[in-house]
Design an enzyme around this catalytic site. Structure first.
Site, PDB file in Angstrom:
ATOM      1  N   CYS A 196      -0.144   8.014   2.212  1.00 41.57           N
ATOM      2  CA  CYS A 196      -0.044   8.452   3.608  1.00 41.57           C
ATOM      3  C   CYS A 196      -0.932   7.629   4.526  1.00 41.57           C
ATOM      4  CB  CYS A 196      -0.397   9.935   3.724  1.00 41.57           C
ATOM      5  SG  CYS A 196       0.948  11.034   3.236  1.00 41.57           S
ATOM      6  N   PHE A 197      -1.617   6.622   4.006  1.00 46.61           N
ATOM      7  CA  PHE A 197      -2.386   5.664   4.806  1.00 46.61           C
ATOM      8  C   PHE A 197      -3.428   6.359   5.685  1.00 46.61           C
ATOM      9  CE2 PHE A 197       2.248   4.444   4.949  1.00 46.61           C
ATOM     10  CZ  PHE A 197       2.230   3.810   3.719  1.00 46.61           C
ATOM     11  N   CYS A 198      -4.046   7.390   5.125  1.00 47.01           N
ATOM     12  CA  CYS A 198      -5.103   8.130   5.833  1.00 47.01           C
ATOM     13  C   CYS A 198      -4.621   8.718   7.159  1.00 47.01           C
ATOM     14  CB  CYS A 198      -6.329   7.244   6.058  1.00 47.01           C
ATOM     15  SG  CYS A 198      -7.060   6.614   4.530  1.00 47.01           S
ATOM     16  N   ASN A 199      -3.342   9.064   7.230  1.00 44.50           N
ATOM     17  CA  ASN A 199      -2.784   9.659   8.435  1.00 44.50           C
ATOM     18  C   ASN A 199      -1.782  10.730   8.011  1.00 44.50           C
ATOM     19  OD1 ASN A 199      -1.699  10.312  10.931  1.00 44.50           O
ATOM     20  ND2 ASN A 199      -1.646   8.196  11.646  1.00 44.50           N
ATOM     21  N   ARG A 253       0.850  -1.176   0.000  1.00 39.77           N
ATOM     22  CA  ARG A 253       0.000   0.000   0.000  1.00 39.77           C
ATOM     23  C   ARG A 253       0.883   1.221   0.000  1.00 39.77           C
ATOM     24  NH1 ARG A 253      -4.590   2.089   4.395  1.00 39.77           N
ATOM     25  NH2 ARG A 253      -5.206   3.936   3.198  1.00 39.77           N
TER      26      ARG A 253
END
Length: 472
Positions: free
Chosen positions: A114-117, A111
């Site tokens: 920003c991995f939702c962060n 993946r």
């Protein structure tokens, strides 16, 4: 609430998932997944480039501390996730989208982003508010392909482990990184010898509180330590190709140089064929487009288009200078197109085999003035001349003084494309994403190798189908 159909199959599987977790126990799952993540972190952190001895991967998170203590204590510091970025031999970042896409082709699921962060992303990537503002001004949005801006990554890669993961899964990722980012480099180093020092591709560091134009991590501590200056690198342009008509064949400037315009290469993807419903024709729906061969003659201000010989059509000459005949059309936002006349449409209808007409972006259909210089740097603080030249600079088989696109031995920008200096913003074109597309020769060689390998396998399976004279 969610749009569309709920994942009812996943919902039905929840019962079995909870039963599996109760049977295994969370303590065992935690120990297993941490062992996998720690193994991957150690392997990625130990990879080095053969040329510079610099690290191949930079890891994010407290992995140094987690690997220095007992596994039970290390599992408290990090989860079963390894976040990292891949570095080139010169210390520059490989875009996470590039790695993610290549990994997917080889059965490795990663993946990227920003991995939702966004807060943690900016913290670990050391992105200041000035960096983030620069990224926003460059058009960066969540989920796009702007993975490296001004030399700095806008996200990272993530490998996650679960109770079903194995050490073989972790080793597959390590082997993938070795194959595509260390072994191939070593092979190139054995076959290529440079005769002179290569220029640096990195912009100088800036001071005064401004963010640096690039962030390089050559010889970087894999666990997020300080970096040193990048080593020199060399890029050579082997060939320049212009695509005047979108989805049609390429035009190769015979002199090995070509002017830069407002949309990248001058006249690149400035024309397009549309059907009776004004829908663009592409190679996906009209394969015969690739048989249409355009040429540009700057001296004569002419676009000459050749059709396949079996159509019986003579070459078509189209003036480069736009004509104000009132045949304009609007297509989305502020893009204005100009339709061709009936004779041109009839010619392309026969050549392509479907009813169509040629449209062109009008010279005034852009939000900035057309200039004879590239409107802005391509990367960092680098600057380019108006002419983009390949390594040879000329073609031995062409008369560069009179050939297509040439004027007195040099490619020239027509007078109707001079700058007015009254407008600002970006010009518009028919390119899907990138105005300048760079293709690495090593990637083409690998693709050709795979195509030849597939043909050889096919010929061995079916003796009636022979493949001969297959050239890379």
């Amino acid at each position: 609430l969610e749009d569309g159909t709920l994942p009812f199959l996943s919902i039905a599987a929840l019962k079995h998932g909870y039963e599996t977790m109760r049977r295994l126990g969370m303590r065992a799952v935690k120990a297993h997944t941490f062992a996998l993540a720690a193994h991957l972190a150690q392997e990625l952190g130990s990879l080095q480039h053969p040329s510079s001895q610099g690290q191949v991967c930079v890891l994010y998170g407290p992995w140094r501390a987690a690997l220095a203590v007992a596994p039970s204590e290390g599992a408290r510091l990090v989860g079963p996730v390894v976040a990292f970025n891949v570095l080139r031999a010169d210390g520059g970042f490989v875009g996470y989208r590039e790695v993610e896409s290549l990994a997917a082709l080889h059965g490795v699921e990663l993946r990227g982003g920003c991995f939702c962060n966004l807060g943690a992303c900016a913290l670990h990537l050391q992105l200041s508010h000035l960096h983030l503002q620069q990224h926003r001004d460059a058009g960066r949005v969540c989920g796009d392909h702007n993975d490296v801006i001004n030399g700095q990554p806008t996200g990272a890669l993530r490998a996650s482990f679960g109770y079903m993961s194995t050490f073989e899964d972790a080793d597959a990722l390590v082997q993938f990184i070795k194959t595509f980012f260390t072994k191939r480099e070593a092979s190139l180093l054995r076959s290529v010898r440079c005769n002179q020092p290569a220029p640096s591709l990195h912009a100088p560091r800036q001071t005064g509180g401004k963010p640096p134009a690039s962030s390089s991590l050559s010889n970087t501590d894999p666990f997020g330590g300080a970096s040193s200056e990048p080593s020199a690198a060399e890029m050579i342009i082997c060939e320049i190709a212009v695509y005047p008509i979108k989805s049609c064949a390429q035009f190769l400037p015979p002199g090995g140089a070509w002017p830069l315009g407002p949309n990248g290469l001058l006249y690149d993807r400035e024309w397009m064929l549309v059907d009776s419903a004004d829908m663009p024709l592409t190679l996906k729906n009209t394969a015969r487009l690739c048989t249409i061969r355009p040429e540009i003659f700057l001296r004569d201000s002419c676009l000459r288009v050749h059709a396949p010989s079996w159509t019986g059509l003579d070459p078509l000459n189209i003036p480069l200078s736009p004509c104000n005949d009132g045949n304009g059309m609007s297509s989305g936002e502020s893009t204005t197109l100009r339709r061709s006349d009936a004779d041109v449409s009839a010619w392309f209808t026969v050549a392509v085999g479907v009813p169509c007409q040629l449209v062109r972006q009008q010279s005034g259909a852009h939000s900035c003035a057309v200039s004879n210089t590239l409107p802005g740097p391509i990367s960092g603080s680098a600057t380019l001349d108006v002419f983009l030249k390949n390594a040879s600079g000329s073609s031995p088989d062409s008369d560069t003084s009179t050939g297509p696109g040439m004027l007195d031995g040099q490619p020239t920008i027509p007078s109707h494309l001079s700058a007015c200096g009254k407008c600002e913003g970006r010009s518009l074109g028919f390119a899907n994403e990138g105005q300048l597309l760079l293709i690495n020769k090593a990637s083409l060689d690998d693709l050709n190798f795979r195509m030849v390998s597939q043909c050889e396998k096919s010929s061995r399976r079916r003796s009636s189908s022979q493949v001969q004279n297959v050239h890379p």
